[in-house]
Design a protein around this motif. Structure first.
Motif, mmCIF file in Angstrom:
data_model
loop_
_atom_site.group_PDB
_atom_site.id
_atom_site.type_symbol
_atom_site.label_atom_id
_atom_site.label_comp_id
_atom_site.label_asym_id
_atom_site.label_seq_id
_atom_site.Cartn_x
_atom_site.Cartn_y
_atom_site.Cartn_z
ATOM 1 N N UNK A 53 44.769 34.019 42.358
ATOM 2 C CA UNK A 53 43.992 34.360 43.270
ATOM 3 C C UNK A 53 42.805 35.659 42.922
ATOM 4 N N UNK A 89 41.536 38.201 49.137
ATOM 5 C CA UNK A 89 42.466 39.058 49.661
ATOM 6 C C UNK A 89 43.521 38.895 50.607
ATOM 7 N N UNK A 107 48.190 49.696 59.042
ATOM 8 C CA UNK A 107 48.506 50.693 57.888
ATOM 9 C C UNK A 107 48.113 49.777 57.008
ATOM 10 N N UNK A 108 48.656 48.503 56.668
ATOM 11 C CA UNK A 108 48.556 47.243 55.543
ATOM 12 C C UNK A 108 47.722 46.852 55.294
ATOM 13 N N UNK A 109 46.456 47.241 55.927
ATOM 14 C CA UNK A 109 44.670 46.800 55.333
ATOM 15 C C UNK A 109 44.843 46.955 53.616
ATOM 16 N N UNK A 110 44.136 45.843 53.226
ATOM 17 C CA UNK A 110 44.378 45.339 52.208
ATOM 18 C C UNK A 110 42.637 46.759 51.874
ATOM 19 N N UNK A 111 42.729 47.952 50.994
ATOM 20 C CA UNK A 111 42.000 47.858 50.318
ATOM 21 C C UNK A 111 41.085 48.680 49.414
ATOM 22 N N UNK A 112 39.768 48.182 48.739
ATOM 23 C CA UNK A 112 39.854 47.294 47.141
ATOM 24 C C UNK A 112 39.452 48.518 46.620
ATOM 25 N N UNK A 113 40.310 48.413 44.830
ATOM 26 C CA UNK A 113 38.726 49.172 44.473
ATOM 27 C C UNK A 113 38.782 49.258 43.079
ATOM 28 N N UNK A 121 55.975 41.289 47.421
ATOM 29 C CA UNK A 121 55.669 39.861 47.589
ATOM 30 C C UNK A 121 56.841 39.448 49.009
ATOM 31 N N UNK A 174 33.823 43.260 48.654
ATOM 32 C CA UNK A 174 34.864 43.358 49.750
ATOM 33 C C UNK A 174 34.645 41.731 50.435
ATOM 34 N N UNK A 180 39.956 35.927 42.339
ATOM 35 C CA UNK A 180 38.380 37.236 42.906
ATOM 36 C C UNK A 180 37.847 37.975 41.974
ATOM 37 N N UNK A 205 33.741 38.738 42.914
ATOM 38 C CA UNK A 205 33.103 39.111 42.863
ATOM 39 C C UNK A 205 32.686 39.834 41.488
ATOM 40 N N UNK A 235 41.167 46.770 41.592
ATOM 41 C CA UNK A 235 42.756 47.322 42.402
ATOM 42 C C UNK A 235 42.967 46.729 43.177
ATOM 43 N N UNK A 236 43.475 46.107 44.311
ATOM 44 C CA UNK A 236 43.760 46.240 45.474
ATOM 45 C C UNK A 236 45.243 46.551 45.959
ATOM 46 N N UNK A 237 44.866 48.148 47.151
ATOM 47 C CA UNK A 237 45.689 48.362 47.091
ATOM 48 C C UNK A 237 46.367 47.824 49.325
ATOM 49 N N UNK A 238 47.060 47.592 49.212
ATOM 50 C CA UNK A 238 48.317 47.114 50.182
ATOM 51 C C UNK A 238 48.651 48.028 51.025
ATOM 52 N N UNK A 239 48.072 48.655 51.840
ATOM 53 C CA UNK A 239 48.819 49.784 52.444
ATOM 54 C C UNK A 239 49.272 51.098 51.678
ATOM 55 N N UNK A 248 46.351 36.398 49.701
ATOM 56 C CA UNK A 248 46.962 37.605 48.948
ATOM 57 C C UNK A 248 47.446 39.159 50.174
ATOM 58 N N UNK A 249 47.467 39.268 50.794
ATOM 59 C CA UNK A 249 47.820 40.179 51.490
ATOM 60 C C UNK A 249 49.046 39.036 53.163
#
Lengths: 131, 131
Positions: free
Chosen positions: A101, B117, B13-19, A72, B110, A105, A109, A21-25, B120-121
């Protein structure tokens, strides 16, 4: 699962699956559920049919589509598509790109983490089906 | 978040975090919640304190610990540890190893997926804070 199945089959069911899961902001996110929904819309040509194929209510499928479309820069799903069939839906160019994409991934990954995932799998106990 | 913040902060704050969640067979799984709980148990020396630090009920923290302990060949959390403090908990060797593998996977994946990623961002819309 029935007792008495061979260890080989138990082992096969023990394959590790990776869910990304990719969380943006703070708001937008893309995970396996939305990716599967995009794929199902692409394959069925319908938001309703895509939701049904995933055991999802029509309302929930629409909510996820709206979340994707607003997150998006361009919509991912075009609900007006479907041509002669009418009422259909399809992926836009952006939708196809986002899905591609995400699927890439998953592959990249899983390959990058294969050794450590296997190390974790080897540490699982008998109760989880490991021989 | 207040309006009027600079775009630069919005962008940060828009940095993508990977879960990442790894699903083993039909039952066992390891994801960010369990990893954070293991880390909090390691750092606080207590299941209750670890749960509290994550805004989690004591019951839920214990359920997750029991799920982890029964999924792996050896327990990950030793609830009898804590020595002089009494009633404490700590990670076993297996617990430390599982946590280390998971944290490494986060970094490795990551890095491996960074380009896609970022792609996508870059496709996110203004509503998500992208400038």
């Amino acid at each position: 699962m029935k007792r008495g199945m061979t260890r080989r089959i138990q082992h096969a069911s023990q394959t590790a699956r990776l869910r990304i899961r990719i969380v943006f902001g703070d708001a937008a996110m893309l995970g396996p559920g939305k990716a599967d929904l995009l794929e199902a819309i692409r394959d069925t040509g319908s938001i309703a049919a895509a939701g049904r194929s995933m055991g999802m209510s029509y309302k929930r499928a629409w909510m996820l589509v709206e979340a994707l479309n607003s997150a998006f820069r361009a919509p991912l799903v075009d609900a007006a598509r479907g041509g002669a069939k009418g009422g259909g839906a399809g992926l836009t160019q952006t939708g196809h790109e986002v899905l591609a994409h995400y699927r890439s991934l998953e592959v990249i990954m899983a390959e990058a983490g294969a050794d450590r995932i296997e190390a974790l799998r080897a540490m699982l106990g008998d109760m989880s089906g490991r021989k």
